[in-house]
Enzyme design. Sequence first.
Site, PDB file in Angstrom:
ATOM      1  N   SER A 547       0.844  -1.185   0.000  1.00 43.65           N
ATOM      2  CA  SER A 547       0.000   0.000   0.000  1.00 43.65           C
ATOM      3  C   SER A 547       0.888   1.248   0.000  1.00 43.65           C
ATOM      4  CB  SER A 547      -0.959  -0.040   1.190  1.00 43.65           C
ATOM      5  OG  SER A 547      -2.000   0.884   1.042  1.00 43.65           O
ATOM      6  N   ASP A 633      -9.486  -3.671  -5.722  1.00 43.72           N
ATOM      7  CA  ASP A 633      -8.932  -2.805  -4.687  1.00 43.72           C
ATOM      8  C   ASP A 633      -9.387  -1.374  -4.934  1.00 43.72           C
ATOM      9  OD1 ASP A 633      -7.405  -1.394  -2.860  1.00 43.72           O
ATOM     10  OD2 ASP A 633      -5.548  -2.456  -3.320  1.00 43.72           O
ATOM     11  N   HIS A 667      -8.202  -4.905  -1.340  1.00 43.25           N
ATOM     12  CA  HIS A 667      -6.937  -4.367  -0.850  1.00 43.25           C
ATOM     13  C   HIS A 667      -6.180  -5.365   0.019  1.00 43.25           C
ATOM     14  CE1 HIS A 667      -4.219  -1.027  -0.237  1.00 43.25           C
ATOM     15  NE2 HIS A 667      -4.284  -1.162   1.070  1.00 43.25           N
TER      16      HIS A 667
END
Length: 694
Positions: A547, A633, A667
Amino acid sequence: MSETQAAKPAAPRRDHPRTHHGDTVNDPYAWLNDRNEEKAPEVLAYLNAENAYTESRTGHLAELRKTIYAEIKDRTQETDLSVPYRKDAWWYYSRTEEGKDYPIRCRVAATGDTPPTVEPGVPVAGETVVIDENELAAGHDFFLLGVYDISPDGNLLAYGVNYTGNETFTLKFNDLRTGEDFPYAIEGVLYGGAWSADGAAFFYTKIDDAWRPYQIWRHLLGRQDEDALIYQEDDERFRVGIALTRSERYLIIGSGSTTTTEYRYLDATDPTGEFTLFNNGREQGVEVEIDHQGDRFWVLHNKNAENFTLGWTPVDDTTQFNEVIPHHPEVRLESADAFAEHVVVSLRRAGLSQIAILDREGSLNEIAFDEPIYTVGIGANPDYESRHLRLSYGSLITPASVYDYDIDNAALLLRKRTAVLGDFDPSDYRQYREWAVAEDGTKVPISIVAKADVVADGTAPCLLYGYGSYEASIDPYFSIPRLSLLDRGVVFAIAHVRGGGEMGRQWYEQGKLLHKKHTFTDFTASADRLAETGWAAPDKIIARGGSAGGLLMGAVANLAPERFAGILAEVPFVDALNTILDPTMPLTAGEWEEWGNPLESAEVYEYMKSYSPYENVTSVRYPSILAVTSLNDIRVGFHEPAKWVAKLRYESPESDVLLKTEMEAGHGGRSGRYGAWEEEAFNLAWLLDTFGIA
């Protein structure tokens, strides 16, 4: 598919000029972010081609992946359960069963203050299954439980389900007395929610087109056509949520950006009443956290107090602040949880998390632990009257543990330590704290774990993990999959770089906005320090991050490609500038206080352009790179790593770059523990192969 059968994909290049502040840049892979449905087949075809190529390039690791998967599985107690926690008339817990992906959430009637003795695989007398996630997930490739909230009287359950990974949920209600769902559902609900005190109303959150939680709605049970909008946040920087205080006296609406918060409160027995603004509302740059206790609200805030101060206001006059714990330049106060007779303060000192009890007399008593580096936090503590505090604890060598702290006797009781099956012995491993020195002289902490027989002689391969954004602290934690690396002689290290919160608020401030590059140089300094001290062979350091930590991975790949043997970037935020320039993208506007607003500021634009990974790919030889992403995501779009990999291939064709996209995930990657183990086995096999010890 063999290596000769899958060709290396080459994404088409198409002119797509971008002009801001007089600067025009061509973005030839912008089409990978084209959300036009007509273009979707072409994008999907490209992602599938990349997956085929990655599989062909890693096919020789198939047996190693199976071996690592088996190691993870064999070390995990698959039939297991959590330590029950007390809430009114019930003990609540969850259990897992061998062969099943998801938890089964249960409860049993409470007959005393001591949690029932429960053993894995042994039925609990009187057990009621509240919700079986395996039944909800049946027939779906992906499952995620969002809202999970039981009414104060214990009779009703609100729960949310998602089957795509995009983190919006279908909200349902269940009567736990009959086990039957209500005959309707509410679509498009986000995480979280809150019951009124009598369970007659449930408050939930909805998102706007940018995936920002911006509305609070009230639902009256059984009256699905009468839902009312209670609050709407129009400032696109702010996100909203709602909660019921532990005391169950007040409903609290919180609205916050990265730097500013505001609260409204309502008597929980009056769900149709009007919320009252706390204090005088929001003040730019001032963050506040509140909790209720008796005749007061406890307030944690950072006005003229960088590391926060704690005090209270009377419920009937929230403008009067009475300070109890003053600001300290070396102690970051992180949260305050109020109970009937005490307040639990979570704080951070010298890079370590701490828990302290603040009693009615104002004494602050910290709970001590023996290990030199560890992580401690608040566990499940819904009982407002309790004199026992549930804690979660772990370290790099101590598996996740659950303690109850007896406040009256200042005594710790270990309730459970996660079992690690096989021949695991914590004494076979050692953990260390090291310090790197950054370019500006700042000392950066590094947490290290290795097999006890590994000598710091400069020959060991090392996996270096980093994050460094949003004031998130990557504290030392135990991992069963990591043992598959440690037992093969790999050293694991966490670089606690600036931009995180490990060393207090200033640590965060020095790694954001126009100071963001400190995050990257801290990480490379940490890699250098590991080599200097002999914890890593200079040519065998692999970097890993996900991320915003994926942004770190892309940045250090450009900054010091020669330093790393490989880079594992998971759901990586590598096209940062283009994303932050586009307010129609999910969550972008709320990110401007973290990164700056390049639309409005030429200085921010130039600074972000100078470090954004995609913008700075050149023709240098890059380390081996594996980028892992997910199709659904909404936090970091799959197009970011897809564009990054395409540009890396074009600019540096001799570099070894792979892209792997999970086609049924969000995600957090694949859902279900077995799928997650398979995904991690793939990653670990690639790491070992890149180290040359597969």
